[in-house]
Design a protein around this motif. Sequence first.
Motif, mmCIF file in Angstrom:
data_model
loop_
_atom_site.group_PDB
_atom_site.id
_atom_site.type_symbol
_atom_site.label_atom_id
_atom_site.label_comp_id
_atom_site.label_asym_id
_atom_site.label_seq_id
_atom_site.Cartn_x
_atom_site.Cartn_y
_atom_site.Cartn_z
ATOM 1 N N GLU A 277 -60.951 29.955 21.337
ATOM 2 C CA GLU A 277 -60.458 30.438 20.341
ATOM 3 C C GLU A 277 -59.950 31.793 20.407
ATOM 4 O O GLU A 277 -59.003 31.854 19.604
ATOM 5 C CB GLU A 277 -61.721 30.173 19.535
ATOM 6 N N ARG A 281 -55.887 31.889 18.869
ATOM 7 C CA ARG A 281 -55.714 33.212 18.054
ATOM 8 C C ARG A 281 -54.684 33.963 18.306
ATOM 9 O O ARG A 281 -53.762 34.526 17.812
ATOM 10 C CB ARG A 281 -56.845 33.844 17.514
ATOM 11 N N PHE A 288 -52.759 28.002 15.067
ATOM 12 C CA PHE A 288 -53.945 27.943 15.464
ATOM 13 C C PHE A 288 -54.758 26.895 14.868
ATOM 14 O O PHE A 288 -55.428 25.799 15.589
ATOM 15 C CB PHE A 288 -54.809 29.216 15.136
ATOM 16 N N TRP A 292 -56.924 23.882 16.622
ATOM 17 C CA TRP A 292 -58.051 23.753 16.449
ATOM 18 C C TRP A 292 -58.512 22.472 15.634
ATOM 19 O O TRP A 292 -59.686 21.729 16.299
ATOM 20 C CB TRP A 292 -58.523 24.950 15.621
ATOM 21 N N LEU A 303 -66.303 20.448 18.766
ATOM 22 C CA LEU A 303 -65.265 20.981 19.623
ATOM 23 C C LEU A 303 -65.817 20.261 20.942
ATOM 24 O O LEU A 303 -64.990 20.541 22.057
ATOM 25 C CB LEU A 303 -65.522 22.536 19.861
#
Length: 357
Positions: A277, A281, A288, A292, A303
Motif C-alpha cells: 500500500e 501510494r 491507487f 487497490w 486483500l
Amino acid sequence: MILDEEAKDNYFKGRGAQVNPHNRFAKDDYVKEHQEGIDDWEEEDHKTTFIMGQSKSIVNKVESPDVGMAYSLNPYQGCEHGCTYCYARNAHEYWGFSAGLDFERKIIVKKDAPQLFKKFLERKGWNADVISLSGNTDCYQPAERQFKITRQLLQIALEYRQPIGMITKNSLILRDLDLLSEMAKLNLCTVYVSINSLNEQLRQKMEPRTTTAKQRLKVVEQLSKAGIPMGVMVAPLVPGLSDHEIPAILKAVANAGAQAAGYTVVRLNGAIAGIFEDWLRKNYPDRFEKVWHAIQSCHGGNLNDSRFGERMRGEGNIAKLIKDSFKLHCRLNHLNQQVVKLDSGLFKVPQAQFSLF
C-alpha cells in the motif's frame, strides 16, 4: 510518479519496500519521532548485509497443495531483488527481522546448504521426488554471484541424478548453462522464468534489483536452445497495473521458446499489505484507488484469501477476465500443450571414493 518533494527525498532508490514495519513477533519497537529528539540516534545503513546462517536441514516438504511443488530448497533467506509484493517477506519475521526493508538488505546465507543437501539425498528411502530451487526466495539473487551456493547444489544434483525444478527472474542462471544442459540431457531439470510485466518503468519500481524483461526473454531463449524445458510464470499479475499485458507477455515468451506458462493474481497477506500500500501510494497515487479496489475485488473484498485453490487465482469478475485472457492467449501461442515429467529413476548415491594413500 512520487507524491511530492518530501516523499521523493525519503524514497529509497533501488529498494522495493519503502518502510520497515514492526515485526509482529518482536516485543519492542523503536521509532524516530523527531529529528532532534535523540542526540545519539544512528541512521540505519541501507546497504545490503549478509548474515551467515546455520540450518539443521535444507530441504523442506511443501504442504500447500496449490503451489506446484513437493519439496523446496532455499539457499538464501531474504532477497535483494526487492519485489514489493513478495510473499516470502512475511517469513523474514521468523528470523527476527522486518518484512520490509530488512527483507531486502539483511540476507541470510545458508553456506552449509551443499552439505545438508547431500545428507538429505542420502537418507534411507528417499525416492528422488522433484526438488524446487527455490520455493521461497530467488536462488539466483545477487548474493549468488558471490557465494555460488546454487551452483554447488546443481553440481550435487547432477552427481546424484536428482531431478530439479527452478524458478528465477535473474539472468545469472546463464552462468550455470553447462550444468543445466547436462541435466537436461538426462531429463533432470526444468526451469521457469518469472515475467509479470514488459514495462521497464514498472519493473524498476516494483522489482528494483531484478534483471529486465528483455534480459529474461533472452534467458528463456538461450536455455530453450540448450534443450532445457522452459516455462514462464506471469506472476503476480496486479489488476489495474499489469494484467492488460497478458497477451503481449505470452506472445513474447512463446516466441522465445517457452513451452508452458502459469500465472497468479497478487494477494497481500500479513505485513505485505502495508508495504505494498505504501509503495503503491508513493509510485502510482493517481491509480491507487483503482488498483487497490481491483485487488480487493479478486479476493472477496479483502486483500488476501487463504483458501487453497482460490488464493492464487482469485475470484469475481476481474479474476475471471484475467483467467479467460490467460487461457485464450496460451492457446493462441501453443503453450501448455505438453506436460514435462522429470526422471526420478536415474537417482543414485555415489559410492564413496577411498584413497589408498
